[in-house]
Motif scaffolding. Structure first.
Motif, short mmCIF file in Angstrom:
data_model
loop_
_atom_site.label_atom_id
_atom_site.label_comp_id
_atom_site.label_asym_id
_atom_site.label_seq_id
_atom_site.Cartn_x
_atom_site.Cartn_y
_atom_site.Cartn_z
N UNK A 127 0.82 -1.22 0.00
CA UNK A 127 0.00 0.00 0.00
C UNK A 127 0.85 1.27 0.00
N UNK A 128 1.89 1.27 0.80
CA UNK A 128 2.64 2.52 1.02
C UNK A 128 3.84 2.69 0.10
N UNK A 129 4.45 1.57 -0.31
CA UNK A 129 5.66 1.68 -1.12
C UNK A 129 5.40 1.41 -2.60
N UNK A 130 4.77 0.28 -2.90
CA UNK A 130 4.55 -0.07 -4.31
C UNK A 130 3.46 0.82 -4.91
N UNK A 131 2.30 0.90 -4.24
CA UNK A 131 1.20 1.71 -4.76
C UNK A 131 1.29 3.17 -4.34
N UNK A 132 1.98 3.42 -3.24
CA UNK A 132 2.01 4.77 -2.70
C UNK A 132 3.13 5.65 -3.20
N UNK A 133 4.07 5.08 -3.97
CA UNK A 133 5.16 5.87 -4.52
C UNK A 133 5.42 5.44 -5.97
N UNK A 134 6.23 6.19 -6.66
CA UNK A 134 6.65 5.79 -8.01
C UNK A 134 8.09 5.28 -8.00
N UNK A 135 8.58 4.90 -6.82
CA UNK A 135 9.96 4.42 -6.67
C UNK A 135 10.04 2.91 -6.79
N UNK A 136 9.12 2.21 -6.13
CA UNK A 136 9.20 0.76 -6.00
C UNK A 136 8.35 0.06 -7.06
N UNK A 137 8.90 -1.02 -7.62
CA UNK A 137 8.10 -1.90 -8.46
C UNK A 137 7.72 -3.18 -7.71
N UNK A 138 8.39 -3.44 -6.60
CA UNK A 138 8.06 -4.60 -5.76
C UNK A 138 8.76 -4.43 -4.41
N UNK A 139 8.11 -4.93 -3.35
CA UNK A 139 8.73 -4.92 -2.03
C UNK A 139 8.26 -6.15 -1.27
N UNK A 140 9.15 -6.77 -0.52
CA UNK A 140 8.83 -8.03 0.12
C UNK A 140 9.56 -8.14 1.46
N UNK A 141 9.13 -9.10 2.28
CA UNK A 141 9.79 -9.43 3.54
C UNK A 141 9.56 -10.89 3.83
N UNK A 142 10.55 -11.56 4.41
CA UNK A 142 10.44 -13.00 4.67
C UNK A 142 11.41 -13.38 5.78
N UNK A 143 11.23 -14.60 6.30
CA UNK A 143 12.19 -15.17 7.25
C UNK A 143 12.79 -16.42 6.64
N UNK A 144 14.02 -16.74 7.03
CA UNK A 144 14.73 -17.86 6.41
C UNK A 144 14.21 -19.21 6.90
N UNK A 145 13.57 -19.25 8.06
CA UNK A 145 12.95 -20.48 8.53
C UNK A 145 13.93 -21.59 8.85
N UNK A 146 15.04 -21.26 9.48
CA UNK A 146 16.08 -22.24 9.72
C UNK A 146 16.07 -22.77 11.15
N UNK A 147 16.68 -23.95 11.31
CA UNK A 147 16.70 -24.63 12.61
C UNK A 147 17.63 -23.95 13.60
N UNK A 148 18.63 -23.24 13.11
CA UNK A 148 19.52 -22.46 13.95
C UNK A 148 19.30 -20.99 13.59
N UNK A 149 19.84 -20.06 14.40
CA UNK A 149 19.56 -18.64 14.13
C UNK A 149 19.74 -18.27 12.66
N UNK A 150 18.67 -17.72 12.09
CA UNK A 150 18.66 -17.39 10.67
C UNK A 150 18.60 -15.90 10.45
N UNK A 151 17.75 -15.48 9.47
CA UNK A 151 17.69 -14.05 9.19
C UNK A 151 16.31 -13.65 8.69
N UNK A 152 15.97 -12.42 8.98
CA UNK A 152 14.78 -11.75 8.44
C UNK A 152 15.24 -10.87 7.30
N UNK A 153 14.59 -11.01 6.15
CA UNK A 153 15.02 -10.31 4.94
C UNK A 153 13.95 -9.36 4.45
N UNK A 154 14.35 -8.11 4.25
CA UNK A 154 13.52 -7.10 3.59
C UNK A 154 14.14 -6.84 2.22
#
Length: 412
Positions: free
Chosen positions: A276-303
């Protein structure tokens, strides 16, 4: 509620059964507790190579695919940093074929005869996925920034084709005997198959396999990141991408589920903040995402984000807006209704995914491997509060813990 029965054979193989009378098919899922984290730094890609090697036949089943196909079934597999998973889908009346074939390749796969062929296949896959595909080396670049000593620092496919090229028969035999064993696996069966039949077949085909000494994991824990890390690369890609990764807890940690919901609030669906705010709300972004690596040991959150302009000013503006959204969550800007939407979406996605008897077999195997109850996961998400969201966002998404990769288009 998914009803299941979990038992353990004397040799250590855990067996999970779930009766599903809605289908005439059955799923046989065999999950091994071995992945790329179990590799030597000079022999990366071994777990993925071994996934391929296990389809090269075994002592009594020289052509695995043919055996399953002749029973009216299909089969496949996947490898992750933590696990290797093999599964068969076939008519329930022929479920014994899967027990026979899978037990035989756990007992004695024909490794030598398929090594050269599968080595070439894996090397070509590496070239196709990592070298000849736009952004294909992103996983290598990000993991190299996030990890210094932990084996998560290389992707499942490996660091380089040189490692796979150098693999010897002795290497793969040692890897096999150190990880592929009944006491290092979970077997899950779903479909219109009775518990008594599964227990009888498990005893018949797996009960006589000897347990093996599993190689211990002796690597050290990854030190926390206390200073931001940043890298910029240029390549022949269609758009500039921005990646910001943060170390986060392992799946077994209670805050993992909170971090997972944070990424849903940020980027899941058309009602998400990023859309809503980045892809549709600006003319800068064509896509934006966020996810977690889902690993058994400490992993990472990715934006991550794709932007339409490669100029320095546009990149700086895009980063600023991404950080603005991150900081809003850390400052407590999340409502009960927004959290409820995210939890509802999670529950809906999970419920619909687990309608499939194949997905249930996979999830039951993973839960048994982790010591989880498949029926308690959604209630744990429902117990998360807005204060949990704020607390974990503030703890995980800190500027001094950020690893930022700017993947730019080729210079003109």
């Amino acid at each position: 509620m998914i009803e299941f029965t979990l038992s353990t054979l004397p040799n250590g193989l855990r067996v999970v059964h779930h009766f599903d009378g809605s289908t005439s098919q059955a799923a046989f899922n065999l999950l091994y507790n071995v992945g790329s984290r179990d590799e030597s730094p000079c022999r990366t890609g071994m777990a993925h190579l071994f996934e391929h090697l296990m389809f090269g036949g075994s002592a009594n089943v020289p052509d695995y695919d043919y055996a399953i196909e002749m029973a009216g079934g299909t089969n496949n597999a996947w490898t992750s940093p933590d696990f290797t998973n093999f599964y068969d889908i076939l008519p329930a009346a022929n479920i014994a074929t899967a027990f026979w074939a899978e037990s035989d390749r756990m007992y004695r796969p024909l490794l030598q005869s398929s090594l050269d062929v599968q080595r070439s296949v894996v090397i070509e896959e590496f070239k196709q996925v990592c070298l000849n595909k736009p952004y294909g080396d992103t996983g290598h670049l990000l993991r190299d920034m996030l990890y210094r000593i932990h084996p998560y620092r290389w992707p499942t496919i490996g660091l380089t084709t040189d490692h796979i090229e150098a693999v010897t028969l002795s290497d793969i035999e040692q890897f096999f005997h150190s990880h592929y064993a009944p006491n290092n696996a979970v077997l899950a069966v779903t479909g219109p198959v009775q518990l008594s039949q599964v227990q009888d077949l498990a005893d018949k085909w797996f009960g006589n396999l000897e347990p093996r000494a599993i190689a211990p994991r002796t690597y050290a824990a990854e030190p926390d990141i206390t200073q931001p890390r940043r890298k910029e690369v240029r390549c022949n890609v269609p758009q500039t991408r921005i990646y910001i990764a943060f170390p986060m807890p392992a799946q077994s940690h209670p805050d993992y589920k909170v971090a997972d919901l944070i990424t849903d609030i940020l980027a899941s669906g058309n009602s998400s903040r990023f859309y809503r705010r980045l892809v549709m709300g600006t003319d800068i972004f064509t896509h934006a995402d966020a996810s977690v690596s889902g690993s058994e040991e400490p992993g990472f959150l990715l934006v991550s984000a794709r932007i339409g302009d490669d100029t320095d000013s546009c990149i700086a503006e895009a980063e600023s807006r991404l950080w603005h959204e991150i900081n809003l969550l850390a400052d407590g800007d999340v409502s009960e209704s927004e959290l409820q939407r995210a939890v509802n979406r999670f529950e809906s996605n999970r419920t619909f995914a687990n309608i499939s008897f194949v997905a249930k077999a996979r999830e039951l195997a993973l839960c048994a491997m982790r010591g989880d109850d498949i029926n308690t996961i959604t209630p744990q998400y429902r117990a998360i509060t807005t204060s949990d969201i704020t607390r974990v966002a503030r703890a995980v998404m800190q500027p001094q813990r950020a690893c930022t990769l700017i993947y730019r288009t080729a210079a003109q």
